[in-house]
Design an enzyme around this catalytic site. Sequence first.
Site, PDB file in Angstrom:
ATOM      1  N   ASP A  45       0.265   3.439   0.566  1.00  0.00           N
ATOM      2  CA  ASP A  45       0.809   2.090   0.707  1.00  0.00           C
ATOM      3  C   ASP A  45       0.591   1.283  -0.571  1.00  0.00           C
ATOM      4  OD1 ASP A  45      -1.912   1.727   0.979  1.00  0.00           O
ATOM      5  OD2 ASP A  45      -1.821   0.774   2.955  1.00  0.00           O
ATOM      6  N   SER A  46      -0.038   1.913  -1.568  1.00  0.00           N
ATOM      7  CA  SER A  46      -0.089   1.355  -2.923  1.00  0.00           C
ATOM      8  C   SER A  46       1.305   1.094  -3.467  1.00  0.00           C
ATOM      9  CB  SER A  46      -0.837   2.310  -3.856  1.00  0.00           C
ATOM     10  OG  SER A  46      -0.311   3.626  -3.740  1.00  0.00           O
ATOM     11  N   ASP A  84       0.113   7.375   4.200  1.00  0.00           N
ATOM     12  CA  ASP A  84      -0.680   6.258   4.710  1.00  0.00           C
ATOM     13  C   ASP A  84      -0.038   5.617   5.933  1.00  0.00           C
ATOM     14  OD1 ASP A  84      -2.936   6.058   3.112  1.00  0.00           O
ATOM     15  OD2 ASP A  84      -1.978   4.778   1.627  1.00  0.00           O
ATOM     16  N   LYS A 112      -3.154   9.317   6.809  1.00  0.00           N
ATOM     17  CA  LYS A 112      -4.403   8.691   6.363  1.00  0.00           C
ATOM     18  C   LYS A 112      -4.508   7.309   6.983  1.00  0.00           C
ATOM     19  CE  LYS A 112      -5.033   7.266   2.004  1.00  0.00           C
ATOM     20  NZ  LYS A 112      -5.347   5.817   2.131  1.00  0.00           N
ATOM     21  N   GLU A 114      -7.184   3.790   7.328  1.00  0.00           N
ATOM     22  CA  GLU A 114      -8.320   3.087   6.741  1.00  0.00           C
ATOM     23  C   GLU A 114      -9.201   2.494   7.827  1.00  0.00           C
ATOM     24  OE1 GLU A 114      -7.212   0.117   3.932  1.00  0.00           O
ATOM     25  OE2 GLU A 114      -5.819   1.425   2.851  1.00  0.00           O
ATOM     26  N   GLU A 180     -13.390   5.484  -1.398  1.00  0.00           N
ATOM     27  CA  GLU A 180     -12.919   4.658  -2.502  1.00  0.00           C
ATOM     28  C   GLU A 180     -13.976   3.652  -2.923  1.00  0.00           C
ATOM     29  OE1 GLU A 180      -9.191   1.750  -3.832  1.00  0.00           O
ATOM     30  OE2 GLU A 180      -9.126   2.826  -1.923  1.00  0.00           O
TER      31      GLU A 180
END
Length: 263
Positions: A45-46, A84, A112, A114, A180
Amino acid sequence: MKTVTIQTLRAMKDAGEKFSVLTCYDATFSRRINEAGIEVMLIGDSLGMVLQGHDSTLPVTLDDMVYHTAAVKRGNQHCLIMADLPFMSDASIPQLLENAARLMRAGAHLIKIEGDAWLAPGITELTQRGIPVCAHLGLTPQTVNQLGGYKVQGRGEAGQALVDAAIKLEAAGASLLLLECVPSEVGKAVTAAVKCPVIGIGAGPDTDGQVLVLHDMLGVTVGKTAKFVKNFMAESNSIADALAAYHQAVKSGTFPAEEHCFK
């Protein structure tokens, strides 16, 4: 090169062999990353920051992620594709399951998410239904407003909490972990505490794999770059050379170096 699977990465961890991961958002770079021998592509999602121009990842939608995952899939040959789940797409278990399924249908091999130890029930629900999961710990950009910025996590007693969370999430079914922006000592401790492969970004040299944002390692990111970033284009004659140099630096253990790590 043979197709990379989760089992491939587990075997590499057991053998002490490093693997490389790079973000990717389209079919053209997907082909180039495959040619470089990189094992895993992350549709991050960067993309909200490096492609869409936002100041965080929060505006990225599931439709955005599905679109880019499908594009990357079309250019893929051997890489494991990870995608993501964007901000608030896992607000409930039914929502988590449906949104993860959409990413898998678009071409992801695993998703993925978070969070922290609280992710455990959702991870179990996903893995029971055949959806492999990478749990993202440490600095989680989707919670940047709660964290008060992009800051190193896991210092002091919080380091042991991260180790404990990693163990719990592996037990819940996580196939991979991503750490991270944590001290190198924490990255080493988490990697040793779990059997599943651990990917680091700003987590020191001892994790099983390393990931960078494509635009960062090519030196085209606008604004200040993070401490853990290295510009591989600076010493390369082409994008292909830079991708290959990144892959080899991760495999050989020369990246990340001390200057890319947190104490």
